[in-house]
Design a protein around this motif. Structure first.
Motif, mmCIF file in Angstrom:
data_model
loop_
_atom_site.group_PDB
_atom_site.id
_atom_site.type_symbol
_atom_site.label_atom_id
_atom_site.label_comp_id
_atom_site.label_asym_id
_atom_site.label_seq_id
_atom_site.Cartn_x
_atom_site.Cartn_y
_atom_site.Cartn_z
ATOM 1 N N GLN A 114 0.909 -16.715 -66.151
ATOM 2 C CA GLN A 114 1.007 -16.181 -64.794
ATOM 3 C C GLN A 114 -0.332 -15.589 -64.342
ATOM 4 O O GLN A 114 -0.773 -15.785 -63.202
ATOM 5 N N VAL A 115 -0.978 -14.857 -65.256
ATOM 6 C CA VAL A 115 -2.250 -14.228 -64.927
ATOM 7 C C VAL A 115 -3.313 -15.281 -64.655
ATOM 8 O O VAL A 115 -4.092 -15.176 -63.692
ATOM 9 N N VAL A 116 -3.376 -16.321 -65.504
ATOM 10 C CA VAL A 116 -4.385 -17.365 -65.328
ATOM 11 C C VAL A 116 -4.184 -18.077 -63.988
ATOM 12 O O VAL A 116 -5.145 -18.322 -63.245
ATOM 13 N N LEU A 117 -2.938 -18.402 -63.657
ATOM 14 C CA LEU A 117 -2.663 -19.063 -62.386
ATOM 15 C C LEU A 117 -3.094 -18.177 -61.217
ATOM 16 O O LEU A 117 -3.750 -18.643 -60.272
ATOM 17 N N ALA A 118 -2.752 -16.888 -61.273
ATOM 18 C CA ALA A 118 -3.143 -15.972 -60.198
ATOM 19 C C ALA A 118 -4.665 -15.869 -60.092
ATOM 20 O O ALA A 118 -5.220 -15.818 -58.989
ATOM 21 N N GLY A 119 -5.352 -15.863 -61.238
ATOM 22 C CA GLY A 119 -6.802 -15.760 -61.231
ATOM 23 C C GLY A 119 -7.468 -16.990 -60.635
ATOM 24 O O GLY A 119 -8.409 -16.887 -59.845
ATOM 25 N N VAL A 120 -7.000 -18.180 -61.015
ATOM 26 C CA VAL A 120 -7.579 -19.421 -60.487
ATOM 27 C C VAL A 120 -7.365 -19.514 -58.985
ATOM 28 O O VAL A 120 -8.292 -19.834 -58.219
ATOM 29 N N MET A 121 -6.142 -19.247 -58.534
ATOM 30 C CA MET A 121 -5.855 -19.335 -57.108
ATOM 31 C C MET A 121 -6.609 -18.262 -56.328
ATOM 32 O O MET A 121 -7.078 -18.502 -55.200
ATOM 33 N N GLY A 122 -6.736 -17.083 -56.910
ATOM 34 C CA GLY A 122 -7.482 -16.030 -56.237
ATOM 35 C C GLY A 122 -8.952 -16.380 -56.099
ATOM 36 O O GLY A 122 -9.565 -16.144 -55.049
ATOM 37 N N TYR A 123 -9.524 -16.976 -57.141
ATOM 38 C CA TYR A 123 -10.928 -17.383 -57.067
ATOM 39 C C TYR A 123 -11.126 -18.465 -56.009
ATOM 40 O O TYR A 123 -12.107 -18.436 -55.256
ATOM 41 N N ARG A 124 -10.197 -19.390 -55.954
ATOM 42 C CA ARG A 124 -10.287 -20.468 -54.960
ATOM 43 C C ARG A 124 -10.324 -19.891 -53.548
ATOM 44 O O ARG A 124 -11.098 -20.350 -52.688
ATOM 45 N N GLU A 125 -9.513 -18.879 -53.300
ATOM 46 C CA GLU A 125 -9.491 -18.275 -51.972
ATOM 47 C C GLU A 125 -10.800 -17.553 -51.662
ATOM 48 O O GLU A 125 -11.286 -17.576 -50.527
ATOM 49 N N VAL A 126 -11.376 -16.892 -52.664
ATOM 50 C CA VAL A 126 -12.651 -16.211 -52.434
ATOM 51 C C VAL A 126 -13.727 -17.219 -52.058
ATOM 52 O O VAL A 126 -14.494 -17.015 -51.097
ATOM 53 N N VAL A 127 -13.813 -18.322 -52.794
ATOM 54 C CA VAL A 127 -14.837 -19.332 -52.507
ATOM 55 C C VAL A 127 -14.610 -19.948 -51.132
ATOM 56 O O VAL A 127 -15.568 -20.162 -50.370
ATOM 57 N N ARG A 128 -13.360 -20.211 -50.800
ATOM 58 C CA ARG A 128 -13.071 -20.770 -49.476
ATOM 59 C C ARG A 128 -13.510 -19.801 -48.386
ATOM 60 O O ARG A 128 -14.065 -20.205 -47.345
ATOM 61 N N GLY A 129 -13.279 -18.514 -48.588
ATOM 62 C CA GLY A 129 -13.696 -17.526 -47.597
ATOM 63 C C GLY A 129 -15.202 -17.436 -47.459
ATOM 64 O O GLY A 129 -15.727 -17.301 -46.345
ATOM 65 N N LEU A 130 -15.921 -17.506 -48.588
ATOM 66 C CA LEU A 130 -17.380 -17.461 -48.535
ATOM 67 C C LEU A 130 -17.935 -18.692 -47.822
ATOM 68 O O LEU A 130 -18.892 -18.595 -47.036
ATOM 69 N N ARG A 131 -17.345 -19.839 -48.097
ATOM 70 C CA ARG A 131 -17.801 -21.063 -47.420
ATOM 71 C C ARG A 131 -17.561 -20.960 -45.910
ATOM 72 O O ARG A 131 -18.429 -21.310 -45.103
ATOM 73 N N ALA A 132 -16.378 -20.477 -45.536
ATOM 74 C CA ALA A 132 -16.044 -20.377 -44.112
ATOM 75 C C ALA A 132 -16.980 -19.414 -43.386
ATOM 76 O O ALA A 132 -17.297 -19.596 -42.205
ATOM 77 N N ALA A 133 -17.435 -18.373 -44.118
ATOM 78 C CA ALA A 133 -18.327 -17.389 -43.505
ATOM 79 C C ALA A 133 -19.785 -17.816 -43.562
ATOM 80 O O ALA A 133 -20.665 -17.079 -43.088
ATOM 81 N N GLY A 134 -20.064 -18.975 -44.134
ATOM 82 C CA GLY A 134 -21.439 -19.435 -44.256
ATOM 83 C C GLY A 134 -22.243 -18.649 -45.271
ATOM 84 O O GLY A 134 -23.485 -18.653 -45.230
ATOM 85 N N ASP A 135 -21.552 -17.987 -46.189
ATOM 86 C CA ASP A 135 -22.215 -17.143 -47.184
ATOM 87 C C ASP A 135 -22.145 -17.809 -48.558
ATOM 88 O O ASP A 135 -21.740 -17.200 -49.551
ATOM 89 N N PHE A 136 -22.545 -19.072 -48.610
ATOM 90 C CA PHE A 136 -22.438 -19.834 -49.850
ATOM 91 C C PHE A 136 -23.542 -20.880 -49.865
ATOM 92 O O PHE A 136 -23.936 -21.393 -48.805
ATOM 93 N N PRO A 137 -24.090 -21.220 -51.047
ATOM 94 C CA PRO A 137 -25.178 -22.211 -51.096
ATOM 95 C C PRO A 137 -24.752 -23.548 -50.482
ATOM 96 O O PRO A 137 -23.627 -24.014 -50.690
#
Length: 628
Positions: A114-137
Motif C-alpha cells: 500500500q505504501v509503495v503504491l501511494a508513493g509511486v502515485m504521489g511522485y507521479r503527481e508531483v512530476v506532472r505538476g512540475l511539468r505543468a508549471a514549466g518548472d522541469f527540465p
C-alpha cells in the motif's frame, strides 16, 4: 570522468581477515549524513567498500533474513525506474508486481504494498505538476545513476554517486530528486551530502545498472548532452510537497563539493565502534569487536527466527499494540506527523531539562529550576532559568515543566564527588547470542562511583542507573515496588544488564554488580518520589528477569502482530496503513492508560491506586529510537 579529482578517501584497516577489493570505494551521498552520535564509523567504512568481504566460518554464520522487505522508499524508487524504462503508466497491479520483484527474495507485506503504491502515485503527481508549471527540465528523461569515477590507490577506484532519481534534460539541465515521505525541505541536509549529489549530477556519466552491488559502475553507450544547470529537489511522496535545495551552474556545484566534502570523509576510515539497532543488518557484525556479547541476558528460551534488534520502547509499544510495532520496526513504514499530546510534550521537556542539567556534571539546585507561570491577565511571570535558556526555552516551556521539577533538587542523584562519572541519555547495546537479539536501551542517567576495594585491592566501580517519569497526580504512593519493575520494561532491562555484569558505560567490560542500584524517579505536579532497586536483592533481580523474559518472549514469538484498537489509535503514527481501519466507537474502548498499563505478559498487575496515578508516557519513546 572528472579531470580534477576530489579529496582522497582515507584508508581503512579492518580488524579482521577479508577477501576482495578494499580499494574499490563507493561514496554515496547518504554515507556523509553520518552523525557522530548515531553512526558507527566501522559500519560506514564497510558500506563504502562494496567489494570487500569478511572471511568467516560459514557453518557458524546465520543466513536468515527478515521475511519482509523493510525499506519501502527503496521499493518506490525501483518501481518508478522500472516503469520509466518500460514507458509504462503505473497501475496498482503493475506497481505491486514491481515491488514484489524488488523485494525478492524476501516477501512483500500487504501494508508495504500500500505504501509503495501511494508513493509511486504521489511522485507521479508531483512530476506532472512540475511539468505543468514549466518548472522541469525540457525533454527530461529518467536515468538510472549519474556517477563520477576517479582513480584510487593501488589501481582502485572511488565512485561518487547519490541514491536518488536523476532526470536529464535536452537543454543540459540535470535535476536530482531526493525522496522523502512528507514535508520536503523541512529537514536539514548537510552541505557534504549536497556537495556529493551536486558533483555527481554536474560531472557524472550515465551509468549502466549494476550487475551486483560489488561490481564497479560502467558508463552507458549513450551519454547525455553537456551540463548547463544542476538542480537538487527534495520530493515528498505522500503529501505532494517539493523544495529546491540547490539550483546553480556546474561550476558552483563543484565549488560546493570542494568546500564541504573533505571534512566529512574521516568517518569512512572506520576504527571506532558505535553499536545500535543497525548492528543486525551489518555485514561485519560477526567480526565486530565493539558489540558486547552477553549470552542469556534476556532469559529467553530458544533463538529468534532471524537476527533482530529490540529496544525497551518496542516492548512498551508491543504491550499497547503489536501491530504498530510490526509496521514501524519490522516494515519501516512512514509515520504520520502529529503534535505530541500534552503529557508527551511535558515528558519531552522534562527529559530535555534533566539531560542538560545533568550534563553539567553537578548537582541540581533550586536556583537552577525554571519558575513561575504564565498568567493571562498579568502576562508572563515564568522564567526558564539558566538551564532552560540554554535549551532556547521561553515562558511557555518554563510554565509547563516548573511544577514537575520543583522537587527534583531534593532527590537529584549527583554529588560533588570528583570521582563521579555522569552520563545522561546513555545508550547501552548488547547482543544476547543465545537468543540472537540485539538489545538497545537508553537510560535517562548513568552514574559511576568508585568504592574502596578489599584490603590490598584497587577501588571498584558501582553504578546508579536512573529512569525518570512524569506523572499526572495529586499524591504518589508507590508502595509496590515490584509492580513498577513489571510496568516499566526499561527498569527491568537496566536491572538485568547490571545483574549480568554489563558495565553500562563500557558494555564490553564485565563488572561486579554488588552495590549498584537502579532507580525510577516519579515526578508529579504536587509530589515526587524515588524508588530504588538494589542489585544485592535477589528478589529484585528475579522479578526483573522474569518480567523482561516474558515481555521479550511475547514480542519475539508474535507471528500475527494483531492490531489492538483503542483510544491510542487516535494518535497512532501508522494508522493509515493499519488493517483495523474500521474502529469501534471510541466511547466503547478502554482508555490509553488502561491498555498500556495492563499486564499482557501475565506478570503481577500494578495496584489500582498506582494505576490511577500513573499517566504512562505512551508517546515519549523517541528518545530510545536511534537513527542508525
Amino acid at each position: 570522468m572528472s579531470s580534477v579529482p576530489g579529496p582522497a578517501v582515507p584508508d581503512w584497516n579492518p580488524e579482521f581477515e577479508f577477501t576482495g577489493d578494499l580499494e574499490h570505494v563507493r561514496v554515496l551521498a547518504s554515507r556523509l549524513t553520518a552523525s557522530p552520535q548515531f553512526s558507527c564509523p566501522q559500519q560506514e567504512a564497510r558500506k563504502a567498500r562494496p567489494a570487500m568481504f569478511p572471511v568467516r566460518d560459514r557453518k557458524a554464520s546465520r543466513a536468515e533474513a527478515p521475511p519482509f522487505a523493510d525499506v519501502p522508499v527503496g521499493l518506490v524508487r525501483d518501481a518508478i525506474l522500472e516503469h520509466s524504462a518500460r514507458g509504462a503508466v503505473p497501475t496498482a497491479e503493475s506497481v505491486g508486481q514491481s515491488a514484489l520483484r524488488s523485494a525478492a527474495p524476501r516477501g512483500l507485506a500487504a501494508p508495504t504494498g500500500q505504501v509503495v503504491l501511494a508513493g509511486v502515485m504521489g511522485y507521479r503527481e508531483v512530476v506532472r505538476g512540475l511539468r505543468a508549471a514549466g518548472d522541469f527540465p525540457q525533454g527530461a528523461v529518467l536515468v538510472n545513476d549519474l556517477v563520477v569515477s576517479e582513480p584510487h590507490v593501488g589501481g582502485g577506484v572511488v565512485e561518487w554517486a547519490a541514491w536518488a532519481l536523476n532526470w536529464v534534460g535536452s537543454d543540459g539541465t540535470r535535476e536530482v530528486h531526493l525522496l522523502v515521505w512528507r514535508a520536503a525541505g523541512s529537514r536539514p541536509r548537510p552541505n557534504a551530502v549536497l556537495g556529493v549529489i551536486a558533483r555527481s549530477a554536474a560531472e557524472g556519466y550515465r551509468a549502466e545498472p549494476l550487475v551486483s552491488w560489488s561490481h564497479r559502475y560502467e558508463p552507458s553507450t549513450v551519454q547525455p548532452p553537456p551540463v548547463s544547470r544542476v538542480r537538487i529537489r527534495e520530493v515528498g511522496l505522500l503529501d505532494g510537497t517539493s523544495t529546491v535545495l540547490f539550483d546553480d551552474t556546474p561550476e558552483r556545484a563543484r565549488e560546493l563539493f570542494d568546500r564541504s566534502v573533505r571534512h566529512a570523509l574521516p568517518i569512512l576510515a572506520g576504527g571506532a565502534h558505535l553499536p545500535g539497532r543497525g548492528c543486525t543488518s551489518c555485514s561485519i557484525r560477526p567480526e565486530c569487536q565493539g558489540l558486547a556479547q552477553v549470552p542469556g541476558v534476556l532469559s529467553v528460551a530458544g533463538r529468534a527466527a532471524y537476527p533482530r534488534s529490540l529496544s525497551t520502547s518496542d516492548l512498551w509499544s508491543h504491550s499497547v499494540c503489536p501491530h504498530q510495532v510490526h509496521l514501524l520496526s519490522d516494515l519501516g513504514l512512514p509515520r504520520e506527523p502529529s503534535a505530541p499530546f500534552e503529557a508527551a510534550q511535558r515528558g519531552i521537556l522534562v527529559h530535555a531539562w534533566l539531560e542538560a542539567a545533568h550534563g553539567r556534571g553537578v548537582r541540581c539546585l533550586e536556583a537552577d529550576l525554571p519558575t513561575g507561570a504564565v498568567v493571562a491577565e498579568a502576562g508572563s511571570l515564568a522564567d526558564p532559568g539558566e538551564v532552560g535558556r540554554s535549551l532556547g526555552w521561553g515562558a511557555d516551556e518554563a510554565s509547563v515543566v516548573a511544577p514537575y521539577l520543583q522537587r527534583h533538587p531534593d532527590q537529584c542523584p549527583l554529588s560533588a564527588d570528583a570521582h563521579e562519572v555522569v552520563r545522561p541519555e546513555c545508550a547501552i547495546t548488547v547482543h544476547d547470542t543465545d537468543a540472537d537479539i540485539i538489545l538497545t536501551t537508553r537510560p535517562d542517567l548513568v552514574i559511576e562511583r568508585s568504592v574502596p576495594g578489599s584490603p590490598g585491592a584497587p577501588d571498584r566501580p558501582t553504578f546508579l542507573i536512573r529512569e525518570t517519569k512524569t506523572l499526572t497526580m495529586r499524591r504518589l504512593e508507590a508502595h509496590d515496588e515490584i509492580s513498577l519493575i513489571h510496568h516499566f520494561p526499561q527498569v527491568a532491562a537496566a536491572i538485568c544488564l547490571l545483574a549480568a555484569g554489563v558495565d553500562p558505560l563500557s558494555p564490553g567490560r564485565v563488572i561486579d554488580p554488588s552495590g549498584s542500584v537502579v532507580e525510577i524517579e516519579l515526578l508529579g505536579a504536587d509530589d515526587a518520589s524515588v524508588v530504588a532497586f538494589a542489585l544485592d536483592d535477589p528478589h529484585v533481580v528475579l522479578a526483573a528477569r522474569s518480567s523482561l523474559a516474558q515481555r521479550v518472549d511475547e514480542w519475539v514469538h508474535d507471528d500475527t502482530h494483531a492490531p489492538r484498537p483503542g483510544r491510542q489509535c487516535e494518535r497512532c503514527p501508522v494508522r493509515a496503513w493499519c488493517s483495523a481501519m474500521t474502529l469501534p466507537d471510541p466511547d466503547d474502548l478502554d482508555g490509553p492508560s488502561d491498555v498500556a498499563a495492563g499486564d499482557p505478559s501475565g506478570a503481577a498487575a500494578l495496584p489500582r491506586d498506582i494505576l490511577a496515578l500513573i499517566e504512562a508516557d505512551m508517546g515519549v519513546v523517541s528518545h530510545e529510537e536511534f537513527d542508525f
